[in-house]
Design an enzyme around this catalytic site. Structure first.
Site, PDB file in Angstrom:
ATOM      1  N   HIS A   1      28.059  13.158  -8.766  1.00  0.00           N
ATOM      2  CA  HIS A   1      26.974  13.753  -7.972  1.00  0.00           C
ATOM      3  C   HIS A   1      25.635  13.668  -8.696  1.00  0.00           C
ATOM      4  O   HIS A   1      25.581  13.652  -9.920  1.00  0.00           O
ATOM      5  CB  HIS A   1      27.306  15.191  -7.518  1.00  0.00           C
ATOM      6  CG  HIS A   1      27.292  16.240  -8.588  1.00  0.00           C
ATOM      7  ND1 HIS A   1      28.164  17.309  -8.594  1.00  0.00           N
ATOM      8  CD2 HIS A   1      26.519  16.413  -9.692  1.00  0.00           C
ATOM      9  CE1 HIS A   1      27.898  18.084  -9.635  1.00  0.00           C
ATOM     10  NE2 HIS A   1      26.914  17.561 -10.312  1.00  0.00           N
TER      11      HIS A   1
ATOM     12  N   ASN B   1      31.915  13.960 -10.997  1.00  0.00           N
ATOM     13  CA  ASN B   1      32.331  13.206  -9.811  1.00  0.00           C
ATOM     14  C   ASN B   1      31.230  12.269  -9.319  1.00  0.00           C
ATOM     15  O   ASN B   1      31.306  11.739  -8.211  1.00  0.00           O
ATOM     16  CB  ASN B   1      32.749  14.165  -8.690  1.00  0.00           C
ATOM     17  CG  ASN B   1      31.612  15.097  -8.276  1.00  0.00           C
ATOM     18  OD1 ASN B   1      30.494  14.968  -8.763  1.00  0.00           O
ATOM     19  ND2 ASN B   1      31.893  16.019  -7.369  1.00  0.00           N
TER      20      ASN B   1
ATOM     21  N   GLU C   1      27.172  15.798  -3.371  1.00  0.00           N
ATOM     22  CA  GLU C   1      28.550  15.511  -3.748  1.00  0.00           C
ATOM     23  C   GLU C   1      29.005  14.189  -3.120  1.00  0.00           C
ATOM     24  O   GLU C   1      28.344  13.673  -2.207  1.00  0.00           O
ATOM     25  CB  GLU C   1      29.454  16.662  -3.283  1.00  0.00           C
ATOM     26  CG  GLU C   1      29.071  18.034  -3.865  1.00  0.00           C
ATOM     27  CD  GLU C   1      29.453  18.213  -5.345  1.00  0.00           C
ATOM     28  OE1 GLU C   1      29.629  17.191  -6.063  1.00  0.00           O
ATOM     29  OE2 GLU C   1      29.551  19.362  -5.795  1.00  0.00           O
TER      30      GLU C   1
ATOM     31  N   ASP D   1      17.673  21.724  -7.419  1.00  0.00           N
ATOM     32  CA  ASP D   1      18.626  22.543  -6.659  1.00  0.00           C
ATOM     33  C   ASP D   1      18.648  23.999  -7.126  1.00  0.00           C
ATOM     34  O   ASP D   1      18.110  24.335  -8.181  1.00  0.00           O
ATOM     35  CB  ASP D   1      20.039  21.930  -6.742  1.00  0.00           C
ATOM     36  CG  ASP D   1      20.356  21.345  -8.119  1.00  0.00           C
ATOM     37  OD1 ASP D   1      19.762  21.802  -9.100  1.00  0.00           O
ATOM     38  OD2 ASP D   1      21.189  20.425  -8.182  1.00  0.00           O
TER      39      ASP D   1
HETATM   40  C1  F6R Z   1      21.488  20.125 -12.041  1.00  0.00           C
HETATM   41  C2  F6R Z   1      22.112  19.164 -11.148  1.00  0.00           C
HETATM   42  C3  F6R Z   1      23.421  18.518 -11.460  1.00  0.00           C
HETATM   43  C4  F6R Z   1      23.675  18.264 -12.944  1.00  0.00           C
HETATM   44  C5  F6R Z   1      25.064  17.687 -13.152  1.00  0.00           C
HETATM   45  C6  F6R Z   1      25.370  17.470 -14.614  1.00  0.00           C
HETATM   46  O1  F6R Z   1      20.267  20.596 -11.534  1.00  0.00           O
HETATM   47  O2  F6R Z   1      21.585  18.908 -10.125  1.00  0.00           O
HETATM   48  O3  F6R Z   1      23.511  17.303 -10.756  1.00  0.00           O
HETATM   49  O4  F6R Z   1      22.700  17.387 -13.437  1.00  0.00           O
HETATM   50  O5  F6R Z   1      26.023  18.541 -12.606  1.00  0.00           O
HETATM   51  O6  F6R Z   1      25.448  18.705 -15.243  1.00  0.00           O
HETATM   52  P1  F6R Z   1      25.605  18.815 -16.823  1.00  0.00           P
HETATM   53  O7  F6R Z   1      24.308  18.356 -17.398  1.00  0.00           O
HETATM   54  O8  F6R Z   1      25.824  20.296 -17.065  1.00  0.00           O
HETATM   55  O9  F6R Z   1      26.751  17.978 -17.202  1.00  0.00           O
END
Ligand code: F6R
Length: 243
Positions: free
Chosen positions: A138, A136, A143, A67
């Site tokens: 995701h 959450n 989401e 992303d």
């Molecule tokens: C990042 C992504 C997100 C993260 C998720 C966890 O490219 O797509 O899904 O993997 O938000 O983020 P952290 O590792 O910062 O807890």
């Protein structure tokens, strides 16, 4: 799903890096799906060490990031382009022509998403997709409520996601939209490596791994994929009864 628990973050990160290194060595033209965020930072450091000290060669590897924020320039330190340069691309011998991150600015979003999907298809799909998990549930920026068949597209971020990511980066602002691989795109990866660390992730890991399969917890959809490895540190695994 195979669940592997490690006593701490460094051990989890080293095991994740070893798994990637093994795939790079095994496959003639490896295609990796990559994540940003705090979780994989240790894994990227270990991959850089394996490159520098043990000669791990990335020259034949292609990468696709999950992303990118919509509206951020690749040179903006808040962007995921920047993150990847900082944590991996500048530290190993990946060919810049083979590293892909969705373009979050100066493009038509639909055309960019279509281009991204085509690029993945042209190289024969993703061999190993690395994922973190949001508070959450995701995966990527899919989401809760995301369509299980969704493809790479422009998405609106949950306010919680924006708030959590601003707090982590000590930032004043972040875009409310992003381009993200879809759940359908992620589920087509031949193998998936889900990483989570820290006690704050324990409850969502429990729901994702042991709860019902529902689009309300996007990571729970991974239960239907046939080749997932989940690596956790002990605090993140705390609410799983693995006995
Ligand atoms: C990042 C992504 C997100 C993260 C998720 C966890 O490219 O797509 O899904 O993997 O938000 O983020 P952290 O590792 O910062 O807890």
């Amino acid at each position: 799903m195979r669940v592997l628990t490690y006593s701490n973050y460094d051990e989890m990160s080293a095991a994740a890096a070893r798994m990637i290194a093994t795939r790079i060595a095994e496959l003639s033209e490896p295609v990796l799906g990559l994540a940003t965020g705090s979780t994989p930072i240790g894994m990227y450091s270990e991959l850089a060490r394996l490159h520098n000290e043990e000669g791990l060669d990335f020259s034949g590897t292609t990468t696709f990031n999950l992303d990118e924020y919509w509206g951020l320039d690749p040179d903006d330190p808040r962007s995921y382009h920047w993150f990847m340069k900082e944590h991996l691309f500048s530290r190993v011998n990946l060919d810049p022509a083979k590293t892909h991150v969705p373009r979050g600015i100066g493009v038509d979003p639909d055309a960019e998403c279509e281009r991204y999907e085509k690029l993945i298809e042209e190289v024969g799909g993703i061999d190993l997709q690395v994922l973190g998990i949001g508070m959450n549930g995701h995966i990527g920026f899919n989401e809760p409520g995301s369509d299980p068949n969704s493809r790479t597209r422009l998405v609106r971020l949950a306010q919680q996601t924006v708030d959590v990511n601003m707090a982590k980066g000590a930032l004043d602002s972040l875009p409310g939209h992003a381009l993200s691989m879809g759940i359908g795109t992620i589920m087509e990866a031949k193998e998936i490596l889900l990483l989570a660390n820290g006690q704050g992730k324990a409850e969502i890991i429990r729901r994702a791994l042991l709860g019902s399969v529902t689009r309300d917890v996007p990571a729970s959809l991974l239960q239907t994929h046939s080749n997932v490895v989940c690596m956790l540190d002990e605090p993140a695994a705390k609410l799983l009864d693995l006995s």
